[in-house]
Design an enzyme around this catalytic site. Structure first.
Site, PDB file in Angstrom:
ATOM      1  N   ASP A  57       9.862  56.894  93.689  1.00  0.00           N
ATOM      2  CA  ASP A  57       9.456  56.033  92.926  1.00  0.00           C
ATOM      3  C   ASP A  57       8.412  54.901  93.675  1.00  0.00           C
ATOM      4  O   ASP A  57       7.216  54.663  93.588  1.00  0.00           O
ATOM      5  CB  ASP A  57      10.494  55.142  92.083  1.00  0.00           C
ATOM      6  CG  ASP A  57      10.292  53.963  91.438  1.00  0.00           C
ATOM      7  OD1 ASP A  57       9.418  53.439  91.731  1.00  0.00           O
ATOM      8  OD2 ASP A  57      11.006  53.631  90.416  1.00  0.00           O
ATOM      9  N   ARG A 107       3.587  50.599  82.227  1.00  0.00           N
ATOM     10  CA  ARG A 107       3.382  49.448  81.107  1.00  0.00           C
ATOM     11  C   ARG A 107       2.948  48.213  81.525  1.00  0.00           C
ATOM     12  O   ARG A 107       3.268  47.781  82.670  1.00  0.00           O
ATOM     13  CB  ARG A 107       4.352  49.518  80.016  1.00  0.00           C
ATOM     14  CG  ARG A 107       5.723  49.495  80.518  1.00  0.00           C
ATOM     15  CD  ARG A 107       6.823  49.480  79.680  1.00  0.00           C
ATOM     16  NE  ARG A 107       8.246  49.631  79.942  1.00  0.00           N
ATOM     17  CZ  ARG A 107       9.369  49.223  79.486  1.00  0.00           C
ATOM     18  NH1 ARG A 107       9.196  48.218  78.382  1.00  0.00           N
ATOM     19  NH2 ARG A 107      10.561  49.424  80.111  1.00  0.00           N
ATOM     20  N   ASP A 117       5.175  52.818  89.974  1.00  0.00           N
ATOM     21  CA  ASP A 117       6.131  53.836  90.435  1.00  0.00           C
ATOM     22  C   ASP A 117       5.431  55.265  90.528  1.00  0.00           C
ATOM     23  O   ASP A 117       4.469  55.481  89.830  1.00  0.00           O
ATOM     24  CB  ASP A 117       6.842  53.635  88.912  1.00  0.00           C
ATOM     25  CG  ASP A 117       8.159  54.890  89.089  1.00  0.00           C
ATOM     26  OD1 ASP A 117       7.906  55.839  89.795  1.00  0.00           O
ATOM     27  OD2 ASP A 117       9.108  54.851  88.035  1.00  0.00           O
ATOM     28  N   HIS A 148       3.137  53.155  76.574  1.00  0.00           N
ATOM     29  CA  HIS A 148       3.855  53.447  77.585  1.00  0.00           C
ATOM     30  C   HIS A 148       2.937  54.464  78.092  1.00  0.00           C
ATOM     31  O   HIS A 148       2.547  55.461  77.413  1.00  0.00           O
ATOM     32  CB  HIS A 148       5.158  53.844  77.729  1.00  0.00           C
ATOM     33  CG  HIS A 148       5.992  53.708  78.842  1.00  0.00           C
ATOM     34  ND1 HIS A 148       5.847  54.954  79.763  1.00  0.00           N
ATOM     35  CD2 HIS A 148       6.961  52.929  79.240  1.00  0.00           C
ATOM     36  CE1 HIS A 148       6.646  54.675  80.814  1.00  0.00           C
ATOM     37  NE2 HIS A 148       7.174  53.629  80.985  1.00  0.00           N
ATOM     38  N   ASP A 168      13.714  62.352  94.299  1.00  0.00           N
ATOM     39  CA  ASP A 168      14.541  63.138  93.249  1.00  0.00           C
ATOM     40  C   ASP A 168      13.374  64.015  92.949  1.00  0.00           C
ATOM     41  O   ASP A 168      12.203  64.104  93.135  1.00  0.00           O
ATOM     42  CB  ASP A 168      15.014  62.380  91.740  1.00  0.00           C
ATOM     43  CG  ASP A 168      14.033  61.364  91.510  1.00  0.00           C
ATOM     44  OD1 ASP A 168      12.914  61.944  91.072  1.00  0.00           O
ATOM     45  OD2 ASP A 168      14.466  60.269  91.135  1.00  0.00           O
ATOM     46  N   CYS A 207       6.087  58.133  89.685  1.00  0.00           N
ATOM     47  CA  CYS A 207       5.984  59.082  88.758  1.00  0.00           C
ATOM     48  C   CYS A 207       4.827  58.855  87.880  1.00  0.00           C
ATOM     49  O   CYS A 207       4.417  59.908  87.176  1.00  0.00           O
ATOM     50  CB  CYS A 207       7.279  59.051  87.891  1.00  0.00           C
ATOM     51  SG  CYS A 207       7.780  57.766  86.805  1.00  0.00           S
ATOM     52  N   TYR A 208       4.419  57.742  87.659  1.00  0.00           N
ATOM     53  CA  TYR A 208       3.273  57.723  86.940  1.00  0.00           C
ATOM     54  C   TYR A 208       1.878  58.155  87.238  1.00  0.00           C
ATOM     55  O   TYR A 208       0.740  57.953  86.857  1.00  0.00           O
ATOM     56  CB  TYR A 208       3.256  55.976  86.671  1.00  0.00           C
ATOM     57  CG  TYR A 208       4.233  55.623  85.784  1.00  0.00           C
ATOM     58  CD1 TYR A 208       4.786  56.106  84.552  1.00  0.00           C
ATOM     59  CD2 TYR A 208       5.131  54.524  86.148  1.00  0.00           C
ATOM     60  CE1 TYR A 208       5.897  55.976  84.017  1.00  0.00           C
ATOM     61  CE2 TYR A 208       6.203  53.951  85.670  1.00  0.00           C
ATOM     62  CZ  TYR A 208       6.843  54.560  84.506  1.00  0.00           C
ATOM     63  OH  TYR A 208       7.748  54.331  83.993  1.00  0.00           O
ATOM     64  N   LYS A 227       4.627  45.641  84.492  1.00  0.00           N
ATOM     65  CA  LYS A 227       5.930  46.241  85.005  1.00  0.00           C
ATOM     66  C   LYS A 227       5.607  46.856  86.443  1.00  0.00           C
ATOM     67  O   LYS A 227       4.174  46.563  86.807  1.00  0.00           O
ATOM     68  CB  LYS A 227       6.301  47.505  84.115  1.00  0.00           C
ATOM     69  CG  LYS A 227       7.055  46.818  83.060  1.00  0.00           C
ATOM     70  CD  LYS A 227       8.658  47.333  82.439  1.00  0.00           C
ATOM     71  CE  LYS A 227       9.402  46.934  83.470  1.00  0.00           C
ATOM     72  NZ  LYS A 227      10.882  47.362  83.003  1.00  0.00           N
ATOM     73  N   HIS A 242      10.583  62.413  90.770  1.00  0.00           N
ATOM     74  CA  HIS A 242       9.493  61.764  91.351  1.00  0.00           C
ATOM     75  C   HIS A 242       8.858  62.755  92.247  1.00  0.00           C
ATOM     76  O   HIS A 242       7.620  62.574  92.449  1.00  0.00           O
ATOM     77  CB  HIS A 242       9.975  60.663  92.174  1.00  0.00           C
ATOM     78  CG  HIS A 242      10.357  59.555  91.033  1.00  0.00           C
ATOM     79  ND1 HIS A 242      11.513  59.303  90.485  1.00  0.00           N
ATOM     80  CD2 HIS A 242       9.589  58.632  90.410  1.00  0.00           C
ATOM     81  CE1 HIS A 242      11.594  58.319  89.547  1.00  0.00           C
ATOM     82  NE2 HIS A 242      10.545  57.833  89.614  1.00  0.00           N
TER      83      HIS A 242
HETATM   84  C1  FPP Z   1      10.704  53.627  80.775  1.00  0.00           C
HETATM   85  O1  FPP Z   1      11.356  53.649  81.613  1.00  0.00           O
HETATM   86  C2  FPP Z   1      10.020  54.869  80.316  1.00  0.00           C
HETATM   87  C3  FPP Z   1      10.126  55.068  79.123  1.00  0.00           C
HETATM   88  C4  FPP Z   1      10.198  54.418  77.965  1.00  0.00           C
HETATM   89  C5  FPP Z   1       9.520  56.670  78.758  1.00  0.00           C
HETATM   90  C6  FPP Z   1       9.803  57.722  79.570  1.00  0.00           C
HETATM   91  C7  FPP Z   1       9.411  58.971  79.188  1.00  0.00           C
HETATM   92  C8  FPP Z   1       9.042  59.989  80.242  1.00  0.00           C
HETATM   93  C9  FPP Z   1       9.080  59.818  81.568  1.00  0.00           C
HETATM   94  C10 FPP Z   1       8.526  61.438  79.858  1.00  0.00           C
HETATM   95  C11 FPP Z   1       8.200  61.800  78.403  1.00  0.00           C
HETATM   96  C12 FPP Z   1       7.617  63.264  78.187  1.00  0.00           C
HETATM   97  C13 FPP Z   1       7.965  64.483  77.928  1.00  0.00           C
HETATM   98  C14 FPP Z   1       7.304  65.508  78.092  1.00  0.00           C
HETATM   99  C15 FPP Z   1       9.461  64.637  77.595  1.00  0.00           C
HETATM  100  P1  FPP Z   1      11.686  52.482  82.609  1.00  0.00           P
HETATM  101  O2  FPP Z   1      11.934  50.874  81.854  1.00  0.00           O
HETATM  102  O3  FPP Z   1      12.977  52.600  83.280  1.00  0.00           O
HETATM  103  O4  FPP Z   1      10.395  52.291  83.562  1.00  0.00           O
HETATM  104  P2  FPP Z   1       9.319  51.364  83.563  1.00  0.00           P
HETATM  105  O5  FPP Z   1       9.721  50.124  83.984  1.00  0.00           O
HETATM  106  O6  FPP Z   1       8.205  51.973  84.615  1.00  0.00           O
HETATM  107  O7  FPP Z   1       8.697  51.306  82.269  1.00  0.00           O
HETATM  108 ZN    ZN Z   2       9.634  56.796  88.069  1.00  0.00          ZN
HETATM  109  K     K Z   3      10.140  53.028  86.255  1.00  0.00           K
END
Ligand code: FPP
Ligand code: ZN
Ligand code: K
Length: 484
Positions: free
Chosen positions: A393, A337, A343, A289, A400, A345-346, A340, A403
């Site tokens: 996102d 990932r 978004d 991820h 928020d 935040c990435y 997917k 993001h």
């Molecule tokens: C999946 O969410 C997201 C994760 C498995 C990891 C999230 C971790 C962080 C954002 C930050 C970690 C860093 C620190 C410093 C604590 P989802 O399934 O909702 O999103 P997706 O579909 O985009 O993978």
């Molecule tokens: Zn996000």
């Molecule tokens: K997400």
């Protein structure tokens, strides 16, 4: 100038339009047909259209799955924002929305205000909300010192008597809360007023971290909690910024397994988090991820100079391949990932990896790059700005602080050049590696996307706070530790 882009939007309903794009019946950006409209198009706008044309759906998978359905829905949500200007934002000279700086500042100021009762469940995330908001304000150039008293008070009561920080008074200490609390305190601190730095009980914090170190090299997030790569990153961030000793406290359980240092087995544990596909996962054997890729690269960049550590513990060719594949086309932003959705935040979790990755590569031409900064900036400015302020996102989502912070960090990464200078690194100095990054001004390569006035502040690529705050903090504690 009223752009043709805004005039075009909504000409077709999005799903019919998507159908046509998928069937390759139309160009993503139709060129206007009257001469009058042509006169309105600058060369830069033409370049923008050429970009949209070049990235139109590369491969269409006919086998339908839940993932392909939501991906199509995402394109329907995003494309109108890349092609047109549904928010009616003022456009820059390149036909792309200006950064809504004042609106985003107001949004983040509000995020630091009071919350209605249903938000009580967010109390454990209080340190994060403070960190995201302060970092977002800083990168927008807003002076945050007005918040220092409130920040110190908030974290005075969230600091656990045995060390580390929880979400609020009475919460158990947690490494993520500790990370966000320490960064927030440092952001509002100033060496001329040491009481802010000194509000952190470093000795107790060192003991708290000692409880989390595991025999295999990684860190638990909280006592008895999960061990994952966030732990390695958060622990190294506070150890290095606060100049804490790397030796394990005498009462650290890992000592019973023969470990003596916080750094023992750590690089190899992070290496084991690299997945079969080249990405980095939370813990060995998990799915890769983007957020964990950033944590892994950030941790290794503190453990030693990235010029040494990245290649020592990671297969960088495979990691670069995986990171590159996270950039979505035609969206331009990143997903977290494989298979997917894009978004905002990435923009940071993946976009922020590149400075670290590039530091570990042989020196390259200052204006060349191995990632598409322009496409990311396009996504952020066109699709991730919420009409009333704050960033999102993807279109259709609410803004928020999280993001907002990480879209802006990604925009900053796209706009700026920063380099690592390994020759100043002193191996004998306590966790010295992450203090040799230099902000090198504006990135000049690529095509133009953002207006000069929409350039935002530099962000330190490892600590994700302003450069000056990194230097001041480390300098303060080094000085203090010399006094004894
Ligand atoms: C999946 O969410 C997201 C994760 C498995 C990891 C999230 C971790 C962080 C954002 C930050 C970690 C860093 C620190 C410093 C604590 P989802 O399934 O909702 O999103 P997706 O579909 O985009 O993978
Ligand atoms: Zn996000
Ligand atoms: K997400």
């Amino acid at each position: 100038m009223a752009s043709s882009r805004s005039q075009d939007s909504g000409a077709l309903n999005p799903s019919a339009r998507l159908e046509e794009i998928l069937n390759d019946k139309i160009r993503i950006q139709e060129l206007p047909d009257s001469d009058q409209e042509y006169e309105d198009i600058s060369p830069e706008e033409e370049a923008h259209m050429a970009y949209l044309e070049s990235v139109k759906i590369p491969i269409v998978e006919t086998f339908r799955t839940d993932s392909s359905e939501v991906q199509d829905e995402t394109l329907e949500a995003v494309l109108p924002f890349l092609e047109g200007n549904p928010n009616d934002f003022p456009l820059n000279e390149f036909g792309i929305p200006h950064l809504q700086r004042e609106k985003h500042i107001k949004f983040l100021q509000k995020a630091l205000g009071d919350y209605p009762a249903p938000f009580a469940m967010m109390d454990a995330s209080r340190p994060w909300i403070v960190y995201w908001s302060l970092q977002g304000l800083s990168v927008l150039g807003y002076p945050i010192h007005e918040y220092s008293e409130r920040v110190i008070h908030t974290f005075k009561i969230a600091q656990h008597p045995n060390g580390g920080y929880g979400g609020n008074y009475g919460h158990l200490p947690h490494l993520a809360a500790t990370y966000a609390a320490v960064l927030s305190i440092i952001m509002v601190s100033d060496p001329t007023n040491p009481t802010t730095y000194d509000s952190i009980n470093r000795k107790n914090l060192w003991h708290f971290l000692g409880q989390l170190k595991q025999a295999d090299g990684g860190f638990n997030m909280t006592s008895g909690g999960e061990e994952d790569i966030r732990g390695a990153y958060c622990a190294l961030i506070v150890l290095s910024l606060l100049n804490l000793p790397t030796s394990l406290p005498p009462d650290a359980p890992a000592r019973q397994h023969g470990l003596t240092s916080f750094l023992d087995n750590l690089g190899s544990w992070i290496g084991k988090c690299q997945a079969f596909d080249g990405g980095i996962s939370a813990a060995p054997g998990n799915e890769a991820h983007g957020a964990y890729a950033f944590c892994g690269l950030g941790a290794l960049s503190i453990l030693g100079p990235p010029t040494e550590t990245l290649h020592k513990y990671l297969d960088m060719d495979r990691l670069i391949h995986w990171l590159s594949a996270r950039q979505c086309a035609p969206e331009g932003g990143y997903n977290g990932r494989t298979n997917k959705l894009v978004d905002g935040c990435y923009s940071h979790w993946v976009g922020g990896c590149w400075a670290l990755v590039e530091a570990g590569l042989p020196p390259q031409d200052a204006q060349s790059t191995i990632w598409n900064r322009d496409a990311l900036a396009r996504y952020i400015l066109c699709a991730a700005q919420f009409a009333k302020g704050g960033l999102v996102d993807k279109p259709g989502k609410r803004p928020d602080a999280y993001h907002t912070c990480y879209n802006l960090a990604g925009l900053s990464a796209a706009q700026h050049k920063c380099t690592y200078d390994a020759k100043d690194y002193v191996a004998s100095k306590n966790l010295d590696a992450a203090f040799h990054w230099y902000a090198k001004g504006r990135f000049e390569g690529g095509t133009k996307v953002w207006a000069e006035k929409d350039e935002i502040e530099h962000v330190h690529p490892v600590f994700v706070i302003p450069f000056s705050k990194v230097e001041q903090c480390r300098g303060y504690f080094e000085g203090r530790d010399k006094e004894g």
